[in-house]
Design an enzyme around this catalytic site. Structure first.
Site, PDB file in Angstrom:
ATOM      1  N   CYS A  70      -4.483  -1.590  -1.901  1.00  0.00           N
ATOM      2  CA  CYS A  70      -4.586  -0.158  -2.147  1.00  0.00           C
ATOM      3  C   CYS A  70      -5.428   0.004  -3.408  1.00  0.00           C
ATOM      4  O   CYS A  70      -5.079  -0.555  -4.461  1.00  0.00           O
ATOM      5  CB  CYS A  70      -3.179   0.395  -2.358  1.00  0.00           C
ATOM      6  SG  CYS A  70      -3.133   2.124  -2.847  1.00  0.00           S
ATOM      7  N   ASN A  71      -6.525   0.732  -3.288  1.00  0.00           N
ATOM      8  CA  ASN A  71      -7.396   0.928  -4.459  1.00  0.00           C
ATOM      9  C   ASN A  71      -6.682   1.715  -5.549  1.00  0.00           C
ATOM     10  O   ASN A  71      -6.831   1.421  -6.732  1.00  0.00           O
ATOM     11  CB  ASN A  71      -8.667   1.667  -4.055  1.00  0.00           C
ATOM     12  CG  ASN A  71      -9.584   0.809  -3.208  1.00  0.00           C
ATOM     13  OD1 ASN A  71     -10.505   0.187  -3.703  1.00  0.00           O
ATOM     14  ND2 ASN A  71      -9.331   0.758  -1.917  1.00  0.00           N
ATOM     15  N   TYR A 122      -0.758   8.168  -3.058  1.00  0.00           N
ATOM     16  CA  TYR A 122      -0.794   7.780  -4.475  1.00  0.00           C
ATOM     17  C   TYR A 122      -1.967   8.463  -5.190  1.00  0.00           C
ATOM     18  O   TYR A 122      -1.894   8.742  -6.386  1.00  0.00           O
ATOM     19  CB  TYR A 122      -1.000   6.263  -4.602  1.00  0.00           C
ATOM     20  CG  TYR A 122       0.210   5.376  -4.375  1.00  0.00           C
ATOM     21  CD1 TYR A 122       1.498   5.899  -4.257  1.00  0.00           C
ATOM     22  CD2 TYR A 122       0.062   3.992  -4.292  1.00  0.00           C
ATOM     23  CE1 TYR A 122       2.600   5.054  -4.062  1.00  0.00           C
ATOM     24  CE2 TYR A 122       1.148   3.148  -4.101  1.00  0.00           C
ATOM     25  CZ  TYR A 122       2.416   3.679  -3.988  1.00  0.00           C
ATOM     26  OH  TYR A 122       3.487   2.844  -3.801  1.00  0.00           O
ATOM     27  N   GLY A 123      -3.059   8.665  -4.458  1.00  0.00           N
ATOM     28  CA  GLY A 123      -4.324   9.101  -5.065  1.00  0.00           C
ATOM     29  C   GLY A 123      -4.226  10.263  -6.040  1.00  0.00           C
ATOM     30  O   GLY A 123      -4.784  10.205  -7.136  1.00  0.00           O
ATOM     31  N   CYS A 137     -10.995   3.104  -0.286  1.00  0.00           N
ATOM     32  CA  CYS A 137      -9.593   3.413  -0.021  1.00  0.00           C
ATOM     33  C   CYS A 137      -9.287   2.646   1.256  1.00  0.00           C
ATOM     34  O   CYS A 137     -10.059   2.728   2.218  1.00  0.00           O
ATOM     35  CB  CYS A 137      -9.398   4.914   0.198  1.00  0.00           C
ATOM     36  SG  CYS A 137      -7.735   5.317   0.786  1.00  0.00           S
ATOM     37  N   THR A 138      -8.196   1.898   1.246  1.00  0.00           N
ATOM     38  CA  THR A 138      -7.956   1.008   2.391  1.00  0.00           C
ATOM     39  C   THR A 138      -7.577   1.770   3.663  1.00  0.00           C
ATOM     40  O   THR A 138      -7.544   1.191   4.744  1.00  0.00           O
ATOM     41  CB  THR A 138      -6.862  -0.031   2.053  1.00  0.00           C
ATOM     42  OG1 THR A 138      -5.691   0.656   1.590  1.00  0.00           O
ATOM     43  CG2 THR A 138      -7.339  -0.992   0.986  1.00  0.00           C
ATOM     44  N   HIS A 139      -7.289   3.054   3.542  1.00  0.00           N
ATOM     45  CA  HIS A 139      -7.044   3.851   4.750  1.00  0.00           C
ATOM     46  C   HIS A 139      -8.343   4.130   5.520  1.00  0.00           C
ATOM     47  O   HIS A 139      -8.307   4.391   6.724  1.00  0.00           O
ATOM     48  CB  HIS A 139      -6.422   5.210   4.384  1.00  0.00           C
ATOM     49  CG  HIS A 139      -4.948   5.157   4.136  1.00  0.00           C
ATOM     50  ND1 HIS A 139      -4.410   4.640   2.982  1.00  0.00           N
ATOM     51  CD2 HIS A 139      -3.897   5.567   4.892  1.00  0.00           C
ATOM     52  CE1 HIS A 139      -3.080   4.747   3.039  1.00  0.00           C
ATOM     53  NE2 HIS A 139      -2.749   5.303   4.182  1.00  0.00           N
ATOM     54  N   ASP A 195       0.868  -1.180   0.000  1.00  0.00           N
ATOM     55  CA  ASP A 195       0.000   0.000   0.000  1.00  0.00           C
ATOM     56  C   ASP A 195       0.902   1.226   0.000  1.00  0.00           C
ATOM     57  O   ASP A 195       2.114   1.119   0.230  1.00  0.00           O
ATOM     58  CB  ASP A 195      -0.908   0.000   1.246  1.00  0.00           C
ATOM     59  CG  ASP A 195      -1.838   1.217   1.292  1.00  0.00           C
ATOM     60  OD1 ASP A 195      -2.376   1.592   0.230  1.00  0.00           O
ATOM     61  OD2 ASP A 195      -2.010   1.816   2.367  1.00  0.00           O
TER      62      ASP A 195
HETATM   63  N1  DGL Z   1      -4.781   3.086   0.693  1.00  0.00           N
HETATM   64  C1  DGL Z   1      -4.762   3.738  -0.583  1.00  0.00           C
HETATM   65  C2  DGL Z   1      -6.017   3.338  -1.396  1.00  0.00           C
HETATM   66  O1  DGL Z   1      -6.684   2.367  -1.039  1.00  0.00           O
HETATM   67  C3  DGL Z   1      -4.539   5.193  -0.331  1.00  0.00           C
HETATM   68  C4  DGL Z   1      -4.468   6.045  -1.521  1.00  0.00           C
HETATM   69  C5  DGL Z   1      -3.436   7.112  -1.487  1.00  0.00           C
HETATM   70  O2  DGL Z   1      -2.270   6.857  -1.155  1.00  0.00           O
HETATM   71  O3  DGL Z   1      -3.829   8.196  -1.891  1.00  0.00           O
HETATM   72  O4  DGL Z   1      -6.327   3.900  -2.406  1.00  0.00           O
END
Ligand code: DGL
Length: 262
Positions: A81-82, A50-51, A192-194, A18
């Site tokens: 991580c989506n 990442y988003g 989003c897994t967060h 992730d």
């Molecule tokens: N946990 C990531 C997800 O599921 C977080 C995205 C990010 O880093 O912006 O998308």
């Protein structure tokens, strides 16, 4: 040559990645379902979030981490991580055709099947909202249902910081959740897994909505794709970050012991 102690024997592992701590919400479900499978977890905190990044940039990071995990014995790779899944899943399956990859896609299907009001909210990030995986999920499963997509980038950092209970963070979370409640959404998909780590505060503002977290279903999928010929050897779970190691280790301890980031 001396035989190494059994817990250090190299053996096949589950590799999980992730951008940060979010994938721990998936990892804890994998540990629950497959307690004897050793895991490797990589948090790319140096590049979080990442988003908002272009998908090609995220793809580069995710591929490098995939190689790292494969070199250390991963027999299955979980993109927990989506955003990483939206940017990289198809590409990685093409590049590594013999490796089983499990990715995240927004859990619109169970929400669309269960909604009584016909309105479903989705909390997510930009890469995921713009990705093919999400478009495909909407086309397949959302017919006849109104899906309201909220791109909520600040929530990733709030989860990383464990600051969901501060007045500032509560106001930001409310700003994303309230419009969904006002529109009568009875299911809110955590895409989003967060975001499962923010469940307390999301629930406070949407007390009548069901929060949909796909992590248990993803863990079941990992169990399904685990190559039957491979027997996992007992080994310690390993954690890596491209960011601050001490800080990350403290969060891992808290999440794995108590289920919370703080
Ligand atoms: N946990 C990531 C997800 O599921 C977080 C995205 C990010 O880093 O912006 O998308």
């Amino acid at each position: 040559m001396a035989t190494p102690p059994p817990d250090l024997l190299p053996g096949p592992k589950i590799g999980v990645l992730d951008s940060g701590i979010g994938g721990l919400s998936v990892l804890r479900e994998i540990h629950r379902l497959l307690p004897h499978h050793p895991t490797l977890y990589y948090a790319d905190q140096a590049h979080l979030p990442y988003g908002p990044r272009p998908a090609a940039e995220t793809r580069g990071y995710v591929e490098a981490i995939t190689r790292f995990l494969l070199e250390r014995g991963a027999a299955v790779i979980v993109l927990a991580c989506n955003a990483a899944s939206a940017a990289s899943l198809y590409d990685l399956r093409e590049k590594y055709p013999t490796v089983p990859f499990v990715g995240m896609e927004p859990a619109v299907k169970p929400a669309a099947e269960a909604t009584k009001t016909g309105v479903v909210g989705v909390l997510t990030t930009r890469t995921t909202a713009n990705g093919h995986l999400y478009q495909r999920v909407l086309e397949r499963y959302a017919a006849g249902v109104q899906v309201l997509t909220q791109i909520a980038p600040e929530l990733v950092q709030i989860a990383e910081d464990g600051s969901q209970y501060t007045p500032e963070s509560r106001a930001i979370i409310r700003g994303y959740v309230q419009p969904l409640v006002n529109a009568n959404a009875d299911h809110i998909v955590l895409a989003c897994t967060h975001f499962p780590f923010l469940s307390d505060t999301i629930r406070e503002f949407a007390p009548n909505a069901t929060l949909v977290d796909p992590a248990p279903a993803v863990a079941r999928q990992v169990a399904r794709v685990w190559p039957p010929a491979l027997r996992p050897h007992p080994a310690p779970h390993e954690y890596f970050t491209s960011g601050d190691k001490d800080r990350f280790a403290a969060v891992v301890r808290r999440v794995m012991e108590s289920g919370n980031t703080r």
